[in-house]
Design a protein around this motif. Structure first.
Motif, PDB file in Angstrom:
ATOM      1  N   ASP A   1     -13.574  -3.244  -2.050  1.00 54.55           N
ATOM      2  CA  ASP A   1     -14.542  -2.237  -2.385  1.00 54.55           C
ATOM      3  C   ASP A   1     -14.431  -0.921  -2.976  1.00 54.55           C
ATOM      4  OD1 ASP A   1     -16.721  -0.638  -1.322  1.00 54.55           O
ATOM      5  OD2 ASP A   1     -16.116  -0.482   0.565  1.00 54.55           O
ATOM      6  N   PRO A   2     -15.726  -1.416  -4.071  1.00 53.02           N
ATOM      7  CA  PRO A   2     -15.791  -0.178  -4.647  1.00 53.02           C
ATOM      8  C   PRO A   2     -15.821   1.154  -4.502  1.00 53.02           C
ATOM      9  CG  PRO A   2     -16.829  -1.766  -5.617  1.00 53.02           C
ATOM     10  CD  PRO A   2     -16.920  -2.254  -4.336  1.00 53.02           C
ATOM     11  N   ALA A   3     -16.231   1.771  -3.197  1.00 55.19           N
ATOM     12  CA  ALA A   3     -16.964   2.582  -2.442  1.00 55.19           C
ATOM     13  C   ALA A   3     -14.554   2.881  -2.106  1.00 55.19           C
ATOM     14  CB  ALA A   3     -17.203   2.407  -1.605  1.00 55.19           C
ATOM     15  N   SER A   4     -14.458   1.864  -1.601  1.00 55.21           N
ATOM     16  CA  SER A   4     -12.725   2.539  -0.987  1.00 55.21           C
ATOM     17  C   SER A   4     -12.256   2.861  -2.098  1.00 55.21           C
ATOM     18  CB  SER A   4     -12.444   0.670  -0.499  1.00 55.21           C
ATOM     19  OG  SER A   4     -10.689   1.044   0.348  1.00 55.21           O
ATOM     20  N   VAL A   5     -12.108   2.623  -2.876  1.00 55.60           N
ATOM     21  CA  VAL A   5     -11.594   2.946  -3.895  1.00 55.60           C
ATOM     22  C   VAL A   5     -11.805   4.876  -4.447  1.00 55.60           C
ATOM     23  CG1 VAL A   5     -11.135   2.761  -6.863  1.00 55.60           C
ATOM     24  CG2 VAL A   5     -11.341   0.576  -5.633  1.00 55.60           C
ATOM     25  N   ALA A   6     -13.170   4.548  -4.572  1.00 53.80           N
ATOM     26  CA  ALA A   6     -13.911   6.588  -5.139  1.00 53.80           C
ATOM     27  C   ALA A   6     -13.121   6.997  -3.664  1.00 53.80           C
ATOM     28  CB  ALA A   6     -15.517   6.250  -4.847  1.00 53.80           C
TER      29      ALA A   6
ATOM     30  N   VAL B   1     -12.081  14.418 -11.161  1.00 53.43           N
ATOM     31  CA  VAL B   1     -12.878  12.939 -10.592  1.00 53.43           C
ATOM     32  C   VAL B   1     -12.994  11.754 -11.263  1.00 53.43           C
ATOM     33  CG1 VAL B   1     -12.483  11.113  -9.004  1.00 53.43           C
ATOM     34  CG2 VAL B   1     -10.886  12.882  -8.259  1.00 53.43           C
ATOM     35  N   MET B   2     -12.722  10.993 -12.115  1.00 53.47           N
ATOM     36  CA  MET B   2     -13.693  10.855 -12.439  1.00 53.47           C
ATOM     37  C   MET B   2     -13.658   8.585 -11.810  1.00 53.47           C
ATOM     38  SD  MET B   2     -13.229  11.427 -16.416  1.00 53.47           S
ATOM     39  CE  MET B   2     -14.739  11.362 -16.724  1.00 53.47           C
ATOM     40  N   ILE B   3     -14.513   8.763 -11.737  1.00 48.40           N
ATOM     41  CA  ILE B   3     -15.204   7.389 -10.768  1.00 48.40           C
ATOM     42  C   ILE B   3     -15.872   6.666 -12.120  1.00 48.40           C
ATOM     43  CG2 ILE B   3     -16.103   5.769  -9.182  1.00 48.40           C
ATOM     44  CD1 ILE B   3     -13.874   8.027  -8.538  1.00 48.40           C
ATOM     45  N   ASP B   4     -15.628   5.518 -12.349  1.00 44.98           N
ATOM     46  CA  ASP B   4     -15.427   4.049 -13.283  1.00 44.98           C
ATOM     47  C   ASP B   4     -16.789   3.518 -12.390  1.00 44.98           C
ATOM     48  OD1 ASP B   4     -17.031   2.836 -14.864  1.00 44.98           O
ATOM     49  OD2 ASP B   4     -14.674   1.396 -15.244  1.00 44.98           O
ATOM     50  N   THR B   5     -17.448   2.816 -12.438  1.00 42.43           N
ATOM     51  CA  THR B   5     -19.000   1.891 -11.761  1.00 42.43           C
ATOM     52  C   THR B   5     -19.134   0.678 -12.468  1.00 42.43           C
ATOM     53  OG1 THR B   5     -20.615   3.118 -12.693  1.00 42.43           O
ATOM     54  CG2 THR B   5     -19.492   4.125 -10.625  1.00 42.43           C
ATOM     55  N   ALA B   6     -19.762  -0.209 -11.884  1.00 39.72           N
ATOM     56  CA  ALA B   6     -19.869  -1.472 -12.637  1.00 39.72           C
ATOM     57  C   ALA B   6     -21.307  -1.600 -12.843  1.00 39.72           C
ATOM     58  CB  ALA B   6     -19.524  -2.663 -11.118  1.00 39.72           C
TER      59      ALA B   6
ATOM     60  N   ASN C   1     -26.960  -6.390  -4.865  1.00 39.17           N
ATOM     61  CA  ASN C   1     -28.209  -4.970  -5.857  1.00 39.17           C
ATOM     62  C   ASN C   1     -26.641  -3.908  -6.425  1.00 39.17           C
ATOM     63  OD1 ASN C   1     -30.028  -2.458  -6.876  1.00 39.17           O
ATOM     64  ND2 ASN C   1     -30.850  -4.276  -6.869  1.00 39.17           N
ATOM     65  N   LEU C   2     -27.225  -4.084  -7.708  1.00 31.41           N
ATOM     66  CA  LEU C   2     -26.402  -3.158  -8.392  1.00 31.41           C
ATOM     67  C   LEU C   2     -26.579  -1.707  -8.034  1.00 31.41           C
ATOM     68  CD1 LEU C   2     -24.052  -1.927 -10.867  1.00 31.41           C
ATOM     69  CD2 LEU C   2     -25.411  -2.204 -12.306  1.00 31.41           C
ATOM     70  N   MET C   3     -27.574  -1.272  -8.131  1.00 24.84           N
ATOM     71  CA  MET C   3     -28.404   0.366  -7.121  1.00 24.84           C
ATOM     72  C   MET C   3     -28.148   0.152  -6.243  1.00 24.84           C
ATOM     73  SD  MET C   3     -28.855   1.313 -10.959  1.00 24.84           S
ATOM     74  CE  MET C   3     -29.766   0.607 -12.478  1.00 24.84           C
ATOM     75  N   GLU C   4     -28.058  -0.523  -5.396  1.00 22.15           N
ATOM     76  CA  GLU C   4     -26.994  -0.338  -3.978  1.00 22.15           C
ATOM     77  C   GLU C   4     -25.870   0.132  -3.953  1.00 22.15           C
ATOM     78  OE1 GLU C   4     -29.818   0.282  -1.348  1.00 22.15           O
ATOM     79  OE2 GLU C   4     -31.024   0.036  -3.011  1.00 22.15           O
ATOM     80  N   GLU C   5     -25.397  -0.720  -4.341  1.00 28.19           N
ATOM     81  CA  GLU C   5     -24.027   0.035  -4.503  1.00 28.19           C
ATOM     82  C   GLU C   5     -23.388   0.997  -4.712  1.00 28.19           C
ATOM     83  OE1 GLU C   5     -20.392  -1.558  -3.749  1.00 28.19           O
ATOM     84  OE2 GLU C   5     -21.237  -3.022  -3.579  1.00 28.19           O
ATOM     85  N   LEU C   6     -24.154   1.438  -6.392  1.00 28.44           N
ATOM     86  CA  LEU C   6     -24.069   2.972  -6.961  1.00 28.44           C
ATOM     87  C   LEU C   6     -24.574   3.686  -6.013  1.00 28.44           C
ATOM     88  CD1 LEU C   6     -25.203   2.057 -10.239  1.00 28.44           C
ATOM     89  CD2 LEU C   6     -22.235   2.435  -9.069  1.00 28.44           C
TER      90      LEU C   6
END
Length: 311
Positions: A171-176, A191-196, A204-209
């Motif tokens: 889960d990307p949010a978990s990593v963040a 802190v720099m957060i890389d994203t998909a 949906n990408l935007m919803e994930e962001l």
């Protein structure tokens, strides 16, 4: 080679496309007329300045010609240079030799479609911050793209900073969340957060962001303090549409324009700044780790017009 020299070299294609053509246009006539202004419009649009921004520049120049009585073609280059400089959205940190962050850790969420140079940009920014004395931690929250973690880990190693990562598909949010927690525990500054940039699922990408942004704020109220959008200069006007979508979803605070050295369409810097009303914060003019620097409009206009006297 200093960065201004690198900037001049990186803008060589755009300078020839814009400055070179305008110089030849001016050399062919003694007075400014409608034909000259029509040709100037074509040159600006072909350099990806964009139609709305080009028309605004032409309107301003026409008004100055009428109000100030300019007739000589020699004045056209100066007016163009001045109008381009005035339209560039000024970065609040312009002219400062070092970044200043109010929050600790200062959380930067980096977004953009795949292929624009997002991962390399994160590595180069991390290097820039570390060279200024800041302790940086990167979060590998692009967990969907194959080898994304490995690529980011290589850049983290080059920059000499820490990286927080989980298995592919996590889960990307978990990593963040974990990255900010680690930064707080280790007294990191940035802190720099890389994203998909694209998802291989039905999510949906935007919803994930948006989810990542909510989780960051939950873990550290006010985070992310910056949302940087990475755009490839070569995508031109398509990049502006990308920017609008990302801005609507997560509220972009600054733009990073990469690969300026590989295109003649460097006018996208002006179009992005003017049409989106978002400051261009960094520009990239090479592959080296030192080839990404804070955007300064004086240096940009200086390099674009090859003018030793600046503005």
């Amino acid at each position: 080679m200093g960065f201004l020299d690198k900037l001049k070299a990186g803008l060589a294609k755009t300078r020839e496309s814009l400055f070179g053509k305008v110089a030849r246009l001016v050399a062919g006539k003694k007075t400014i007329d409608h034909e000259m202004l029509d040709r100037l419009e074509e040159i600006l649009i072909s350099s990806d300045v964009g139609v709305p921004t080009t028309l605004e520049i032409l309107d301003r120049i026409t008004m100055r010609i009428q109000e100030e009585g300019f007739e000589s073609s020699d004045r056209l280059m100066d007016m163009l240079k001045q109008e381009i400089a005035s339209m560039l959205h000024v970065n609040g940190e312009e002219g400062l030799s070092q970044h200043k962050f109010e929050a600790k850790p200062h959380v930067v969420m980096v977004v953009g479609v795949n292929g624009v140079g997002k991962t390399t940009t994160i590595g180069k920014l991390a290097h820039l911050y570390r060279c200024e004395g800041y302790r940086v931690i990167i979060g590998a929250a692009d967990t969907f793209r194959a080898a994304a973690n490995e690529q980011l880990e290589i850049w983290a190693g080059r920059a000499g900073v820490e990286i927080i990562r989980q298995a592919q598909g996590a889960d990307p949010a978990s990593v963040a969340f974990d990255t900010v927690s680690a930064a707080a525990a280790r007294s990191a500054d940035v802190v720099m957060i890389d994203t998909a940039g694209r998802l291989h699922t039905k999510v949906n990408l935007m919803e994930e962001l948006k989810k990542i942004k909510r989780v960051l704020d939950k873990r550290l109220p006010g985070a992310p303090h910056d949302v940087l959008l990475v755009l490839d200069a070569g995508t031109g006007q398509n990049g502006l549409q990308q920017a609008r979508q990302f801005h609507e979803a997560v509220g972009v605070t600054g733009i990073v324009i990469t690969k300026l050295d590989g295109t003649a369409k460097g006018g996208i810097v002006l179009a992005a700044s003017r049409e989106l009303n978002i400051p261009v914060r960094y520009i990239g003019v090479g592959e080296g780790i030192d080839d990404l620097q804070p955007f300064r409009r004086r240096d940009f206009v200086h390099a674009l017009f090859n003018n030793p006297n600046g503005l």
